[in-house]
Design a protein around this motif. Structure first.
Motif: not given
Length: 79
Positions: A7-27
């Protein structure tokens, strides 16, 4: 690189923010970001090639892949 970040590159796949938070990263680092974009680019290419190769008459996946392929190639040109 996890598909949950697509979703970072293809927004139709959804916002990856929560997914990234699950790995403890924000960027992502610059090299991680480039690698993520390459994975997205490969996915778009597969969508374009596979729908034609398999003879699908519905163009929805092809059109989606083609649009994203153009967007991703443009993004690489800006970097």
């Amino acid at each position: 690189m996890e598909a949950g970040l697509t979703g970072m590159d293809m927004p139709a796949f959804g916002d990856p923010t929560d997914f990234m938070a699950g790995f403890g990263i924000d960027t992502l680092t610059e090299s991680q970001r480039t690698r993520r974009r390459l994975y997205s680019l490969a996915l778009a290419i597969v969508m374009v090639v596979e729908t034609k190769y398999r003879g699908h008459t519905d163009t929805e996946v092809y059109d989606f892949g083609r649009e994203n392929l153009d967007t991703l190639m443009y993004a690489f040109g800006r970097d």
